[in-house]
Design a protein around this motif. Structure first.
Motif, mmCIF file in Angstrom:
data_model
loop_
_atom_site.group_PDB
_atom_site.id
_atom_site.type_symbol
_atom_site.label_atom_id
_atom_site.label_comp_id
_atom_site.label_asym_id
_atom_site.label_seq_id
_atom_site.Cartn_x
_atom_site.Cartn_y
_atom_site.Cartn_z
ATOM 1 N N ILE A 103 0.795 -1.187 -0.017
ATOM 2 C CA ILE A 103 -0.105 -0.163 -0.268
ATOM 3 C C ILE A 103 0.965 1.296 -0.084
ATOM 4 C CG2 ILE A 103 -1.461 1.282 1.285
ATOM 5 C CD1 ILE A 103 -3.153 -1.132 2.374
ATOM 6 N N LEU A 104 0.638 2.259 -0.856
ATOM 7 C CA LEU A 104 1.298 3.487 -0.878
ATOM 8 C C LEU A 104 0.396 4.453 -0.447
ATOM 9 C CD1 LEU A 104 3.684 5.200 -2.063
ATOM 10 C CD2 LEU A 104 2.522 5.319 -4.357
ATOM 11 N N LEU A 105 0.917 5.057 0.474
ATOM 12 C CA LEU A 105 0.240 6.281 1.205
ATOM 13 C C LEU A 105 0.823 7.702 0.600
ATOM 14 C CD1 LEU A 105 0.240 5.244 4.957
ATOM 15 C CD2 LEU A 105 -1.682 5.197 3.104
ATOM 16 N N ARG A 106 -0.107 8.408 -0.125
ATOM 17 C CA ARG A 106 0.262 9.547 -0.495
ATOM 18 C C ARG A 106 -0.494 10.897 0.243
ATOM 19 N NH1 ARG A 106 1.903 8.244 -6.817
ATOM 20 N NH2 ARG A 106 4.387 8.203 -6.067
ATOM 21 N N GLY A 107 0.229 11.992 0.474
ATOM 22 C CA GLY A 107 -0.352 13.190 1.076
ATOM 23 C C GLY A 107 -0.267 13.273 2.569
ATOM 24 N N LEU A 108 0.552 12.216 3.303
ATOM 25 C CA LEU A 108 0.744 12.352 4.738
ATOM 26 C C LEU A 108 1.343 13.617 4.931
ATOM 27 C CD1 LEU A 108 1.184 8.641 5.642
ATOM 28 C CD2 LEU A 108 -0.638 9.932 6.235
ATOM 29 N N PRO A 109 1.220 14.436 5.957
ATOM 30 C CA PRO A 109 1.974 15.639 6.389
ATOM 31 C C PRO A 109 3.223 15.351 7.175
ATOM 32 C CG PRO A 109 0.225 15.267 8.076
ATOM 33 C CD PRO A 109 0.118 13.925 7.346
ATOM 34 N N LEU A 110 3.973 14.434 6.476
ATOM 35 C CA LEU A 110 5.300 13.947 7.217
ATOM 36 C C LEU A 110 6.517 15.141 6.700
ATOM 37 C CD1 LEU A 110 5.332 10.153 7.334
ATOM 38 C CD2 LEU A 110 4.308 11.986 9.013
ATOM 39 N N GLN A 111 7.341 15.603 7.659
ATOM 40 C CA GLN A 111 8.198 16.439 7.214
ATOM 41 C C GLN A 111 9.611 16.217 7.887
ATOM 42 O OE1 GLN A 111 7.499 19.256 5.368
ATOM 43 N NE2 GLN A 111 5.165 19.243 5.461
ATOM 44 N N GLY A 112 9.994 14.927 7.253
ATOM 45 C CA GLY A 112 11.348 14.494 7.861
ATOM 46 C C GLY A 112 11.136 13.441 8.638
ATOM 47 N N SER A 113 12.507 12.805 9.084
ATOM 48 C CA SER A 113 12.729 11.231 9.544
ATOM 49 C C SER A 113 11.987 11.408 11.180
ATOM 50 C CB SER A 113 14.060 10.986 9.892
ATOM 51 O OG SER A 113 14.743 12.364 10.402
ATOM 52 N N ALA A 348 8.442 13.174 -2.875
ATOM 53 C CA ALA A 348 8.591 13.452 -1.626
ATOM 54 C C ALA A 348 7.347 13.535 -0.604
ATOM 55 C CB ALA A 348 9.019 15.011 -1.337
ATOM 56 N N GLY A 349 7.472 12.744 0.607
ATOM 57 C CA GLY A 349 6.272 12.403 1.413
ATOM 58 C C GLY A 349 5.779 11.092 1.340
ATOM 59 N N ASP A 350 6.012 10.245 0.252
ATOM 60 C CA ASP A 350 5.523 9.052 0.151
ATOM 61 C C ASP A 350 5.785 8.043 1.279
ATOM 62 O OD1 ASP A 350 4.505 9.603 -2.516
ATOM 63 O OD2 ASP A 350 5.897 8.377 -3.619
ATOM 64 N N VAL A 351 4.857 7.352 1.796
ATOM 65 C CA VAL A 351 5.290 6.172 2.482
ATOM 66 C C VAL A 351 4.748 5.043 1.932
ATOM 67 C CG1 VAL A 351 4.324 5.039 4.853
ATOM 68 C CG2 VAL A 351 4.920 7.676 4.547
ATOM 69 N N ILE A 352 5.282 4.032 1.860
ATOM 70 C CA ILE A 352 4.968 2.705 1.149
ATOM 71 C C ILE A 352 5.066 1.593 2.266
ATOM 72 C CG2 ILE A 352 7.116 2.125 0.122
ATOM 73 C CD1 ILE A 352 5.549 1.114 -2.310
ATOM 74 N N VAL A 353 4.179 0.720 2.254
ATOM 75 C CA VAL A 353 4.045 -0.193 2.950
ATOM 76 C C VAL A 353 4.017 -1.628 2.622
ATOM 77 C CG1 VAL A 353 3.039 -1.061 5.481
ATOM 78 C CG2 VAL A 353 2.822 1.420 4.873
ATOM 79 N N TYR A 354 4.799 -2.529 2.880
ATOM 80 C CA TYR A 354 4.995 -3.601 2.228
ATOM 81 C C TYR A 354 4.746 -4.879 3.452
ATOM 82 C CZ TYR A 354 7.928 -1.766 -1.448
ATOM 83 O OH TYR A 354 8.343 -0.999 -2.428
ATOM 84 N N ASP A 355 3.702 -5.714 2.826
ATOM 85 C CA ASP A 355 3.673 -7.068 3.665
ATOM 86 C C ASP A 355 4.807 -7.639 3.162
ATOM 87 O OD1 ASP A 355 3.178 -9.783 4.154
ATOM 88 O OD2 ASP A 355 0.873 -9.339 4.376
ATOM 89 N N ASN A 356 5.878 -7.820 4.227
ATOM 90 C CA ASN A 356 7.159 -8.420 3.714
ATOM 91 C C ASN A 356 7.215 -9.861 3.356
ATOM 92 O OD1 ASN A 356 9.903 -8.180 3.659
ATOM 93 N ND2 ASN A 356 9.979 -9.413 5.672
#
Ligand SMILES: [Fe+2]
Length: 377
Positions: A103-113, A348-356
């Protein structure tokens, strides 16, 4: 009568578990998004420099584009705090991740690590005990840096090098999930190659699968002593003293040997096929190809010029009985993996979650002299 409420509650939880749906908040703020667009420029596989076994003529020339629902995209729309985003994301993953695999999450307000760390703690996978994650990931064989108590750099290996698609595996405790966050995309390249393990198992030669299922695979890790290291060393990646290394390796059931010059080898067998803990399906969950010495040999910038007799590669795999894997078997596994990978260009800002256990992740090498790609895990 005293037992009755307990008995009734057991019955009550069964239908609830079967019909679990997202809370109204999660459904309102995480909406299905547009599928991932094809990369601006085709992503070369065959003949690409610094790609393991890159000269293999059986590899596809270019990587496929993302499919309609692989990865499945969700778009974050709403005014939530970062911990609240973590909470709704956890709901989404519990509901859908085993279905889509990625699942790829786009638009989360994350600004850095730092934000990513806050977010991951709220998602809550294995991070409730704040030391558990770092303990589990300390001996991963590649190079990365601890950023905070929930986050590392995804890889500090040379930007040109392609980390072929793989499952995160034994050196980090075979995790169920892998989450990557892109702070800064590469100027050119740096896509996430994303492999569909269900399709990979379906297309692998049944005889290859059966042999690995019968014998398992043996994974050997090799670390130089820090005084001789030009890449990683056991003092940096496992533990600072021999005693601490041995304690760690014994606790995890590895066999090991110290070389005369202070280098360390350790090994253990693991199955090639496992049963997915949530769906019950057989999955090709292993690291047979990406733990083979050819992951480095002839591919990694620090190892590309080693002479033929060089045998101190950081990783190696054989069959579980110690016999070498046939060249055509290795080629076949890699070919099937690349044919079932799609390119996910990073924003920039993408979060991708893998079922490993259901999908493979990696990193295409990047080029150009611009700012380095910044991705965290
Ligand atoms: Fe990885």
């Amino acid at each position: 009568l005293q037992k009755l409420p307990h008995m009734l509650s057991r019955f009550a939880t069964v239908p609830a578990a079967r019909t679990r749906v997202l809370s109204s908040l999660a459904a309102a703020v995480l909406r299905p998004g547009s599928p991932v667009a094809p990369p601006a420029k085709p992503v070369q596989i065959r003949g690409r420099p610094f790609l393991p076994d890159g000269a293999n003529p059986r590899f596809p020339e270019f990587m496929a584009s993302a499919r309609e629902e692989f990865p499945k995209v969700f778009s974050a729309q709403g005014d939530l705090s970062i911990p609240e985003w973590g909470g709704v994301t956890r709901e989404l993953m519990d509901e859908y991740l085993h279905q889509y695999g990625v699942i790829l999450l786009r638009g989360l307000p994350l600004q850095g690590s730092a934000d990513f760390g806050l977010f991951m703690k709220a998602v809550g996978w294995r991070l409730k005990d704040k030391t558990a994650y770092l303990r589990a990931i300390q001996a991963r064989s590649m190079t990365s840096t601890v950023v905070n108590d929930a986050v590392r750099t995804a890889s500090d290996d040379h930007r040109n090098y392609t980390i072929e698609p793989h499952n995160e595996f034994h050196t980090v405790g075979c995790p169920r999930y892998i989450t990557l966050y892109c702070e800064t995309p590469a100027e050119e390249g740096g896509e996430w190659p994303t492999g569909d393990s269900r399709a990979i198992l379906a297309q692998l030669d049944p005889e290859v699968v059966a042999k690995f299922e019968r014998l398992g695979a043996r994974y050997t890790v090799f670390y130089e002593h820090k005084d001789n290291a030009f890449y990683n060393c056991w003092q940096g990646n496992v533990a600072p003293t021999k005693e601490a290394c041995e304690k760690y390796l014994k606790a995890l059931n590895y066999e090991f040997k110290w070389h005369e010059d202070g280098a360390l080898s350790y090994w253990q067998n693991f199955p090639a096929i496992r049963v997915h803990p949530k769906t019950g399906e057989r999955v090709w969950f292993n690291q047979i190809h990406a733990h083979h010495e050819t992951f480095y040999k002839g591919a990694h910038p620090l190892f590309v010029d080693k002479p033929a007799e060089f045998d101190r590669y950081p990783v190696h795999t054989t069959y579980g009985d110690g016999t070498p894997m046939e060249r055509e078997v290795l080629d076949h596994i890699r070919e099937v993996i690349w044919k079932n990978c799609v390119a996910v260009p990073t924003q920039a800002g993408d979060v991708i979650v893998y079922d490993n256990w259901l999908a493979k992740h990696g990193r295409m090498g990047s080029f150009g002299d611009g700012p380095a790609r910044k991705v965290y895990v």
